[in-house]
Scaffold this active site. Sequence first.
Site, mmCIF file in Angstrom:
data_model
loop_
_atom_site.group_PDB
_atom_site.id
_atom_site.type_symbol
_atom_site.label_atom_id
_atom_site.label_comp_id
_atom_site.label_asym_id
_atom_site.label_seq_id
_atom_site.Cartn_x
_atom_site.Cartn_y
_atom_site.Cartn_z
ATOM 1 N N TYR A 1 51.059 40.731 44.229
ATOM 2 C CA TYR A 1 50.889 40.284 45.435
ATOM 3 C C TYR A 1 51.556 39.129 45.974
ATOM 4 C CZ TYR A 1 46.382 42.336 44.766
ATOM 5 O OH TYR A 1 45.149 43.274 44.651
ATOM 6 N N GLU B 1 40.172 42.920 39.952
ATOM 7 C CA GLU B 1 40.872 43.924 39.263
ATOM 8 C C GLU B 1 41.093 43.762 37.754
ATOM 9 O OE1 GLU B 1 44.432 43.839 41.852
ATOM 10 O OE2 GLU B 1 43.179 44.683 43.531
#
Length: 397
Positions: A98, A140
């Site tokens: 990310y 996640e």
Amino acid sequence: MLSPKSTEIVRATLPAVGGAIGEITPLFYDKLFAERPDLLRDLFNRGNQANGSQRQALAGAIAAFATALVEHPDVRPDALLSRIAHKHAALGVTAEQYELVRRHLFAAIAEVLGEAVTPEVAAAWDEVYWLMANALIALEARLYEGAGVPAGEVFVPCRVVARHRETADVVTFEVRPLDGRELPAGKPGQYVSVRVTLPDGARQIRQYSLSGWPDDALCFSVKRIPGDPAGEVSNHLHDHVAVGAELQVSLPFGDVVLDEADGRPVVLVSAGIGCTPMTGMLAHLAATGSARRVIVVHADRSEADHAFREETRRLVAKLPDAEAHVWYERPEGEWPAERTGYADLSAIDVPADAVVYLCGPLPFMRAARARLLAAGVAPADVHYEVFGPDLWLGADA
């Protein structure tokens, strides 16, 4: 939620960022792949990059999330986040990626918008990004924990133990783990990722809905994709993967699943290869002897193109309160005129309290959803699955 200061800045700059997002996302991907060409080769779908659909989906997700933050500050868009998190988990995305995305995304924003990106504007949009990213990272992490695997380690070496031709361009693959482990069975409506090594050395990944659960195995069905770009993984599976071959297959993921605890009528609406997850749901209903009212609606080009045609007929016959309605655009034999052409949900008595699942081309699903809402079905009860990048962000599902 966004801080008050950032909320005002994002609200004021959202039109500019939203208006330029079509320029920002291609530049972002160019920058990302320049630094990490392995991501295009081994993670991102090269076909979706070539036709621009992945870039459209990213732009839509960012715009939808930012809009939700400023218009509904006390409500997190969990449906959007859940869908993305399941897709990411099926690909093995990890938290570390990310920051890489953030760096190149903000470089693209600054390059496109120039001096309009003041330090205050950058800080506000950074807050938006990390609200979305941290929510996805948490979701996640829970998915990986629930699957019983370390983050990102979702692929299992499998062997193809059977291959069934459903139609001229649809094949079902039955796979079992090489090490004999027991795979999670998955939930009706979920999918797996399949990773193959292509002739140029790229390790490309595609996702396919589960269409059955034989003992100690998983079944997924693949349609050959013609055109330019053609479906390089789907066509590779058709042409080069026989019984006995090894495949890397992920654990099952997907947030559009049959609600087994809900006793209300269930309506399964599909077109073309969209019947795959519906067949999985129908098979589960039949296997569990469900007493729910079940309505199956399917549209296809012809009988020969209709995958799982006989399987659908057999499963509907096993259920005590089920019916099937099928439309063909080009019937090959005698076929009722009122069932020729596009599917017409107005011809079916859909209970207003039904739970509906849609899968098929986006225009088909848009039209079906509109008809269902007109019939009184609640927007929250219409769920949809999209093959590939989700370009439908206006649905209340």
